[in-house]
Design a protein around this motif. Structure first.
Motif, PDB file in Angstrom:
ATOM      1  N   GLU A 216     -18.443  10.465   5.836  1.00  0.00           N
ATOM      2  CA  GLU A 216     -17.163   9.937   5.372  1.00  0.00           C
ATOM      3  C   GLU A 216     -16.819   8.643   6.091  1.00  0.00           C
ATOM      4  OE1 GLU A 216     -12.463  11.244   4.914  1.00  0.00           O
ATOM      5  OE2 GLU A 216     -13.907  12.599   5.822  1.00  0.00           O
ATOM      6  N   GLU A 217     -16.413   7.644   5.343  1.00  0.00           N
ATOM      7  CA  GLU A 217     -16.008   6.377   5.925  1.00  0.00           C
ATOM      8  C   GLU A 217     -14.716   6.546   6.707  1.00  0.00           C
ATOM      9  OE1 GLU A 217     -17.175   2.528   3.459  1.00  0.00           O
ATOM     10  OE2 GLU A 217     -15.847   3.858   2.371  1.00  0.00           O
ATOM     11  N   GLY A 218     -14.539   5.720   7.707  1.00  0.00           N
ATOM     12  CA  GLY A 218     -13.278   5.715   8.416  1.00  0.00           C
ATOM     13  C   GLY A 218     -12.154   5.265   7.490  1.00  0.00           C
ATOM     14  N   LEU A 219     -10.932   5.652   7.830  1.00  0.00           N
ATOM     15  CA  LEU A 219      -9.797   5.309   6.972  1.00  0.00           C
ATOM     16  C   LEU A 219      -9.629   3.800   6.867  1.00  0.00           C
ATOM     17  CD1 LEU A 219      -7.417   6.276   5.286  1.00  0.00           C
ATOM     18  CD2 LEU A 219      -6.056   6.353   7.399  1.00  0.00           C
ATOM     19  N   SER A 220      -9.877   3.068   7.944  1.00  0.00           N
ATOM     20  CA  SER A 220      -9.707   1.610   7.888  1.00  0.00           C
ATOM     21  C   SER A 220     -10.641   0.992   6.854  1.00  0.00           C
ATOM     22  CB  SER A 220      -9.941   0.988   9.264  1.00  0.00           C
ATOM     23  OG  SER A 220     -11.218   1.328   9.763  1.00  0.00           O
ATOM     24  N   ALA A 221     -11.867   1.525   6.728  1.00  0.00           N
ATOM     25  CA  ALA A 221     -12.800   1.007   5.727  1.00  0.00           C
ATOM     26  C   ALA A 221     -12.295   1.319   4.320  1.00  0.00           C
ATOM     27  CB  ALA A 221     -14.183   1.615   5.928  1.00  0.00           C
ATOM     28  N   ARG A 222     -11.716   2.480   4.126  1.00  0.00           N
ATOM     29  CA  ARG A 222     -11.180   2.847   2.809  1.00  0.00           C
ATOM     30  C   ARG A 222      -9.979   1.968   2.454  1.00  0.00           C
ATOM     31  NH1 ARG A 222      -9.828   8.868   3.643  1.00  0.00           N
ATOM     32  NH2 ARG A 222      -9.088   8.714   1.482  1.00  0.00           N
ATOM     33  N   VAL A 223      -9.154   1.677   3.442  1.00  0.00           N
ATOM     34  CA  VAL A 223      -8.017   0.772   3.201  1.00  0.00           C
ATOM     35  C   VAL A 223      -8.522  -0.614   2.834  1.00  0.00           C
ATOM     36  CG1 VAL A 223      -6.083  -0.423   4.303  1.00  0.00           C
ATOM     37  CG2 VAL A 223      -6.377   2.034   4.644  1.00  0.00           C
ATOM     38  N   ARG A 224      -9.535  -1.084   3.549  1.00  0.00           N
ATOM     39  CA  ARG A 224     -10.085  -2.409   3.248  1.00  0.00           C
ATOM     40  C   ARG A 224     -10.642  -2.460   1.821  1.00  0.00           C
ATOM     41  NH1 ARG A 224     -12.015  -7.119   5.767  1.00  0.00           N
ATOM     42  NH2 ARG A 224     -13.866  -7.974   4.781  1.00  0.00           N
ATOM     43  N   HIS A 225     -11.331  -1.392   1.396  1.00  0.00           N
ATOM     44  CA  HIS A 225     -11.837  -1.342   0.021  1.00  0.00           C
ATOM     45  C   HIS A 225     -10.687  -1.415  -0.978  1.00  0.00           C
ATOM     46  CE1 HIS A 225     -15.785  -0.798   1.446  1.00  0.00           C
ATOM     47  NE2 HIS A 225     -15.758   0.498   1.656  1.00  0.00           N
ATOM     48  N   TYR A 226      -9.607  -0.690  -0.684  1.00  0.00           N
ATOM     49  CA  TYR A 226      -8.444  -0.727  -1.572  1.00  0.00           C
ATOM     50  C   TYR A 226      -7.891  -2.149  -1.661  1.00  0.00           C
ATOM     51  CZ  TYR A 226      -3.665  -0.422  -3.190  1.00  0.00           C
ATOM     52  OH  TYR A 226      -2.505  -0.652  -3.876  1.00  0.00           O
ATOM     53  N   LEU A 227      -7.751  -2.809  -0.524  1.00  0.00           N
ATOM     54  CA  LEU A 227      -7.200  -4.159  -0.506  1.00  0.00           C
ATOM     55  C   LEU A 227      -8.116  -5.143  -1.232  1.00  0.00           C
ATOM     56  CD1 LEU A 227      -5.850  -4.264   3.156  1.00  0.00           C
ATOM     57  CD2 LEU A 227      -4.501  -4.196   1.049  1.00  0.00           C
ATOM     58  N   GLN A 228      -9.425  -4.975  -1.094  1.00  0.00           N
ATOM     59  CA  GLN A 228     -10.360  -5.852  -1.799  1.00  0.00           C
ATOM     60  C   GLN A 228     -10.172  -5.752  -3.306  1.00  0.00           C
ATOM     61  OE1 GLN A 228     -13.974  -4.326  -0.024  1.00  0.00           O
ATOM     62  NE2 GLN A 228     -14.206  -6.120   1.275  1.00  0.00           N
ATOM     63  N   ARG A 229      -9.861  -4.562  -3.778  1.00  0.00           N
ATOM     64  CA  ARG A 229      -9.646  -4.365  -5.220  1.00  0.00           C
ATOM     65  C   ARG A 229      -8.281  -4.863  -5.662  1.00  0.00           C
ATOM     66  NH1 ARG A 229     -11.452   0.840  -3.806  1.00  0.00           N
ATOM     67  NH2 ARG A 229      -9.351   1.637  -4.142  1.00  0.00           N
ATOM     68  N   SER A 230      -7.310  -4.849  -4.754  1.00  0.00           N
ATOM     69  CA  SER A 230      -5.922  -5.085  -5.140  1.00  0.00           C
ATOM     70  C   SER A 230      -5.441  -6.514  -4.949  1.00  0.00           C
ATOM     71  CB  SER A 230      -4.998  -4.137  -4.348  1.00  0.00           C
ATOM     72  OG  SER A 230      -5.347  -2.790  -4.591  1.00  0.00           O
ATOM     73  N   LEU A 231      -6.105  -7.284  -4.093  1.00  0.00           N
ATOM     74  CA  LEU A 231      -5.685  -8.672  -3.901  1.00  0.00           C
ATOM     75  C   LEU A 231      -5.754  -9.435  -5.222  1.00  0.00           C
ATOM     76  CD1 LEU A 231      -7.312  -9.832  -0.535  1.00  0.00           C
ATOM     77  CD2 LEU A 231      -4.891  -9.531  -1.025  1.00  0.00           C
ATOM     78  N   GLY A 232      -4.767 -10.267  -5.460  1.00  0.00           N
ATOM     79  CA  GLY A 232      -4.799 -11.094  -6.659  1.00  0.00           C
ATOM     80  C   GLY A 232      -4.423 -10.348  -7.917  1.00  0.00           C
ATOM     81  N   GLY A 233      -3.326  -9.654  -7.887  1.00  0.00           N
ATOM     82  CA  GLY A 233      -2.877  -8.976  -9.095  1.00  0.00           C
ATOM     83  C   GLY A 233      -2.430  -7.554  -8.874  1.00  0.00           C
ATOM     84  N   GLY A 234      -2.975  -6.916  -7.856  1.00  0.00           N
ATOM     85  CA  GLY A 234      -2.592  -5.539  -7.568  1.00  0.00           C
ATOM     86  C   GLY A 234      -1.430  -5.477  -6.589  1.00  0.00           C
ATOM     87  N   ASP A 235      -1.054  -4.264  -6.239  1.00  0.00           N
ATOM     88  CA  ASP A 235       0.025  -4.036  -5.284  1.00  0.00           C
ATOM     89  C   ASP A 235      -0.596  -3.833  -3.911  1.00  0.00           C
ATOM     90  OD1 ASP A 235       2.172  -3.245  -3.788  1.00  0.00           O
ATOM     91  OD2 ASP A 235       2.947  -1.815  -5.257  1.00  0.00           O
ATOM     92  N   CYS A 236      -0.318  -4.736  -2.987  1.00  0.00           N
ATOM     93  CA  CYS A 236      -0.915  -4.671  -1.649  1.00  0.00           C
ATOM     94  C   CYS A 236       0.016  -4.035  -0.626  1.00  0.00           C
ATOM     95  CB  CYS A 236      -1.298  -6.069  -1.166  1.00  0.00           C
ATOM     96  SG  CYS A 236      -2.664  -6.797  -2.099  1.00  0.00           S
TER      97      CYS A 236
END
Length: 323
Positions: A216-236
């Protein structure tokens, strides 16, 4: 701990300040939080006055005869494949800082990313890693391998004579990332200790060690993945991230803190990294602002000036030649 054995540094006092025993630091199986390592290095600089701590630490041997990972790297067929093995099995050595490898027009580039938002210790870690890569390339090929260039995130030190002697190649500071680039010809060089059978034996051991680690990835890595998907149009916002990760916002904050991270720090680090990359690829400044999730370009300009000390326009002009 051997890396910190400097004439001007009382390592016993250093360990005592951080509540660490020398036995813990010398045990290769022990895992110490990255925030502790960073703070320890910064304190070591204060106590010793060694401004070039990373380069001094790099004087230790780069190949550990007792380390299976070193054996796998040293017995790889070529320099490129040894770098690839280092990236593939990096979790065996640590869970946070990351190396990545990519092909470029001129050769291959190895990138080093420390854990969390930038802090002074990261300068010394980056300089250590780059020195180890240069020394390792020369040692394992028995050739005078000169990188095409090395880039550092931190500002240029007042005295770079030791840097230029150690690296022997063009150096760039205040760059978007810490990386080193080797030519196609050097990447293809055979290693003098290449041995297919020995390599296969040690690699199986390394594969077992890697498979024994939590998947299992650390939570910080999962948050970073979320932010990579959400920048530029998503809710950050942290609320949106918490919903996406199915965690209460307070739990998200608490668990990130346990990993030595913060939501705001992860978001800012990603924006800083992406901004530099976009500008070097000639994306318009207005579009960069949008892609990073800023509704007001002036807010992006202020943030960029805080990150890099110059305006986006000046940064683009300075680094147009580094790609």
């Amino acid at each position: 701990m051997d890396a910190l054995k400097l004439p001007s540094l009382d390592t016993g006092r250093l360990c005592q300040e951080f509540g660490l025993s020398s036995a813990v630091l010398e045990d290769p199986e022990q895992r110490i939080p990255y925030a502790t390592v960073d703070a320890l290095l910064e304190r070591a600089v204060e106590l010793s006055g060694a401004d070039h701590l990373g380069l001094l630490m790099a004087q230790l041997p780069v190949v550990d005869p007792d380390d299976v990972g070193s054996a796998v790297i040293a017995t790889s067929p070529t320099l490129f494949e040894s770098l690839e093995r280092g990236v593939r099995y990096q979790r065996v050595w640590g869970d946070g800082e990351r190396l990545s490898l990519e092909k470029t027009e001129r050769g291959v580039r190895m990138r080093y990313t420390p854990v969390g938002p930038w802090r002074p210790a990261h300068r010394h870690l980056a300089e250590l890693v780059m020195a180890q890569l240069v020394t390792g390339a020369c040692l394992l090929t028995e050739r005078n391998v000169v990188p095409l260039g090395i880039r550092f995130v931190h500002a240029e030190p007042a005295d770079t004579r030791m840097h230029r002697e150690r690296y022997g190649c063009p150096l760039f500071f205040q760059a978007p990332a810490n990386d080193i680039e080797f030519s196609h010809e050097d990447a293809a060089l055979p290693l003098v200790h290449a041995d297919a059978l020995v390599h296969a034996i040690f690699e199986r051991q390394l594969q077992r060690a890697l498979s024994a680690l939590p998947t299992e990835e650390g939570l910080s890595a999962r948050v970073r993945h979320y932010l990579q998907r959400s920048l530029g149009g998503g809710d950050c916002s942290i609320a949106a991230a918490a919903r996406a990760l199915r965690l209460p916002a307070r739990t998200l904050q608490r668990r990130l803190a346990a990993e030595g991270q913060s939501y705001a720090g992860l978001l800012e680090a990603l924006r800083r990294e992406r901004a530099a990359d976009f500008l070097q690829r000639r994306v318009s400044i207005a579009e960069v602002s949008f892609l990073l999730g800023y509704s007001d370009p002036s807010v992006f300009h202020r943030a960029f000036k805080r990150w890099w000390g110059v305006s986006p326009e000046t940064f683009r002009q300075r680094h147009a030649h580094t790609r």
